[in-house]
Motif scaffolding. Structure first.
Motif: not given
Length: 147
Positions: A15-28, A112-124
């Motif tokens: 999560g931290c590694d991704l965060a430092v590359r994200l722009p403001r206003g992004v939805v995950l 509610a999500f716009l097309p530019d939403t970043i999707r993150i699937q976490i699986e055990k």
């Protein structure tokens, strides 16, 4: 992009590694079963965004806001029944604030999500192992956020 982690600490690191590359206003939009690691991943996001306090799941409050270099707005949609309820609590106002928005239990409010939403699937994939699949993000894989 797919990331494999073997501990809660590694899931936070992802999560931290991704965060430092994200722009403001992004939805995950975060997806995963109960206990998959959505909140652990979000704790790492917070650290990467410069949030100094501990992130907790907003299951009962629905939303927690954190100030950082880039603010983080953390939603938990577990208690909502539809995207309509999300709009009733001011979703569009949150989108305009320029924060990174992390949404747990996203499948409940998919409309509610716009097309530019970043999707993150976490699986055990084991007791502490996880497979994290990130779609909608064009950044390169790298470790940029250290403990």
């Amino acid at each position: 992009m797919t990331i494999r982690t073997h501990s809660e600490k590694e899931t936070e690191q992802a999560g931290c590694d991704l965060a430092v590359r994200l722009p403001r206003g992004v939805v995950l939009a975060l997806y995963g079963d109960l206990g998959a690691g959505k909140t652990a991943f979000t704790r790492g996001l917070a650290r990467g965004l410069g949030v100094a306090i501990q992130v907790t799941s907003p299951t009962y409050t629905i939303v927690n806001e954190y100030e950082g270099v880039i603010p983080l707005i953390h939603f938990d949609m577990y208690r909502l029944r539809s995207a309509e309820e999300l709009f009733e609590i001011g979703w569009e106002d949150y989108l305009r604030r320029g924060a990174v928005i992390a949404v747990e239990w996203s499948e409940r409010v998919e409309d509610a999500f716009l097309p530019d939403t970043i999707r993150i699937q976490i699986e055990k994939t084991g007791e502490t192992a996880r497979r994290i699949t990130i779609t909608g993000f064009a950044g390169e894989e790298s470790t940029l956020c250290g403990y």
